[in-house]
Enzyme design. Structure first.
Site, PDB file in Angstrom:
ATOM      1  CD  GLU A  94      -0.069  26.381 -44.406  1.00 46.90           C
ATOM      2  OE1 GLU A  94      -0.225  26.330 -45.589  1.00 46.90           O
ATOM      3  OE2 GLU A  94       0.544  25.790 -43.214  1.00 46.90           O
ATOM      4  CG  ASP A  95       3.226  23.361 -46.247  1.00 48.50           C
ATOM      5  OD1 ASP A  95       3.593  24.264 -45.058  1.00 48.50           O
ATOM      6  OD2 ASP A  95       2.692  22.104 -46.368  1.00 48.50           O
TER       7      ASP A  95
END
Ligand code: MN
Length: 501
Positions: free
Chosen positions: A75-76
């Site tokens: 995600e990041d």
């Protein structure tokens, strides 16, 4: 700090392969998050390390711990799913993607947030470990919530109290439930939190005055009686559970005896009774407070012996005696049944573990046409997924009633366990068994006696539904059911195309 040895030491009999996998994920995550910091300026890796550690503390195996390390990397960071799959295989990729929130483009605001929850529910319906990782992730986010911008804090804390803590509760993972509730409590009800903290502190001091001396004497007595293998710890009731209990007792603190308790953990069941005998031989128990939940477990499967004794110097202490296995079940719930060799579920020696029987898949889910791929996923989670498909915008509010409120356990005539929200009626029960049974209900018996179908059910009731082909739901039923599921089915049965609930 962040020493991988800490996590390895928490693992139960890991193989070399297990250790290698966990180390590899640790190093991979360290690299992936190298230039990444959290809101408070500390390295982001601290968060994934803490999440992995929380997972290890529940006794989960190497695969889940590794996924914990990787849970924020897709995600990041600029890690691709393909990379995770290549390095760690598709099982770990599935777990990681299950926890990963939705992409940032498609949805915005609350809508995006609700869709993320839906996605989580779908993923956890295929593998319950997704939820366990998510809960461990949320625990660390709650522990560091003060660093989040103020306007976000309340939303996150509320969601923790209303969704994540109840999910932990329904999985029987008391340890997570308690920690999540207490952390959220401080943000959601700050004034009550401070009040309860004071009460608890005062009570704790009162008990501790007598506890030290009592503990020393108790150890002596146990040694005299030949009990050498045991561990002892002292637990204080969690703040939020005391808050809820005080509401039930109308604020009367003196009526609550189990605010603090001494816990004795021994190897065998026979040892539990031996310890009880030794304690009662030396200290006078309060007669009404002796409870043998080993011989008669609570309906939720809880096992332990409780006794409350006069310490002889003016104090009163509750003592809880249990085996290691009972302790793990009580604290870690479903996590204690997912073996360290993941995939194999350990057998429990507790035949009365109703909550476990009630959350594990039954035939019911197949009756409803819900595919059951994994055998380790509780039926209610699969139902929740089906349910949210039909439910509209308000699905979060609906599931709060149907899935996350305090539960009661009731039985079919064959002894299957159905768990329902508290205050459910016979109507809710019938629809929980099957839509056709609800839709053709003609009468009901509770514990062998004919009752009105509007009757509210109690924990432990045995319920029998009589059906007739010609029987149909009526408008009146809507007033006598608790679950949104039953209300929706009744409305559909009445021919309301767009039930307005
Ligand atoms: Mn995270």
């Amino acid at each position: 700090m962040n020493d991988i040895k800490e996590i390895i030491s928490l693992m139960q009999n890991p193989t070399d392969k297990d250790v290698a996998l966990v180390k590899k994920a640790y190093e991979f995550a360290q690299k992936a998050h190298a230039d990444h910091t959290r809101n408070n300026g500390e390295p982001y890796f601290n968060h994934v390390f803490a999440t992995a550690k929380n997972i290890a503390e529940l006794g989960m195996g190497a695969t889940t711990i590794a996924a914990g390390f990787l849970h924020d990397s897709v995600e990041d960071m600029k890690v691709t799913p393909e990379e995770i799959e290549k390095e760690f295989g598709n099982e770990i990729l599935f777990l990681v993607e299950g926890v990963t929130k939705l992409g940032k483009i498609r949805y915005q605001g609350t809508e995006r947030h609700n869709e993320s929850l839906r996605k989580l529910f779908v993923a956890m319906s295929q593998d319950i470990r997704v939820l366990i990782i998510k809960l461990c992730d949320r625990l660390h986010n709650m522990q560091t919530l003060e660093h989040i911008p103020k306007e976000k804090r309340l939303r996150i804390a509320k969601e923790t109290l209303e969704i994540y803590a109840p999910l932990a509760y329904r999985l029987g993972i008391k340890k997570l439930q308690r920690d999540l509730e207490d952390l959220a409590f401080a943000y959601v009800y700050p004034e009550d939190f401070e009040k309860i903290k004071k009460i608890l502190k005062k009570k704790k001091e009162e008990v501790e005055e007598h506890l030290d001396k009592f503990q020393k004497n108790l150890k002596k007595e146990l040694a005299k009686g030949g009990v050498t293998k045991f561990s002892m710890d002292y637990r204080v009731k969690s703040l939020y559970s005391l808050y809820k209990k005080l509401q039930r007792f109308k604020g009367d603190v003196e009526a609550i005896y189990d605010i603090s308790a001494l816990r004795i953990i021994v190897p065998e069941i026979a040892d539990c009774y031996k310890v009880l005998g030794i304690i009662h031989g030396s200290w006078r128990p309060l007669p009404e407070r002796i409870k043998d939940y080993i011989a008669s477990p609570k309906l939720n499967g809880y096992r332990s012996i409780h006794t409350t004794i006069f310490t002889g110097d003016g104090g009163i202490v509750e003592v809880q005696i249990r085996t290691e296995e009972m302790h793990k079940e009580a604290e870690y719930g479903i996590a204690s049944h997912i073996s360290y060799k993941e995939g194999l579920r350990k057998k429990t020696t507790n035949p009365n573990l109703l909550w476990l029987r009630s959350i594990l898949p039954r035939k019911r889910s197949e009756d409803l046409g819900i595919p059951s791929k994994s055998t380790d996923v509780p039926t209610w989670i699969k139902e929740l997924v089906e349910y949210q498909k039909e439910a509209g915008e308000d699905f979060i509010d609906d599931i709060k009633t149907d899935f996350f409120e305090e539960r009661i356990f009731v039985f079919t005539p064959k002894g299957d366990v159905i768990d329902l929200p508290k205050d459910s009626s016979v109507i809710d029960f019938a629809y929980a068994i099957h839509t056709d049974i609800g839709g053709h209900m003609a009468g009901a018996k509770v514990n062998g006696k004919f009752v009105a179908i509007s009757t509210t059910l109690q924990n432990g009731d045995r319920v029998e539904i009589e059906t007739k082909k010609s029987a149909k739901p009526s408008q009146k039923w809507l007033e006598h059911c608790k679950t949104t599921m039953a209300k929706r089915k009744i409305s559909q049965g009445l021919g309301n195309k767009h039930p307005n609930l």
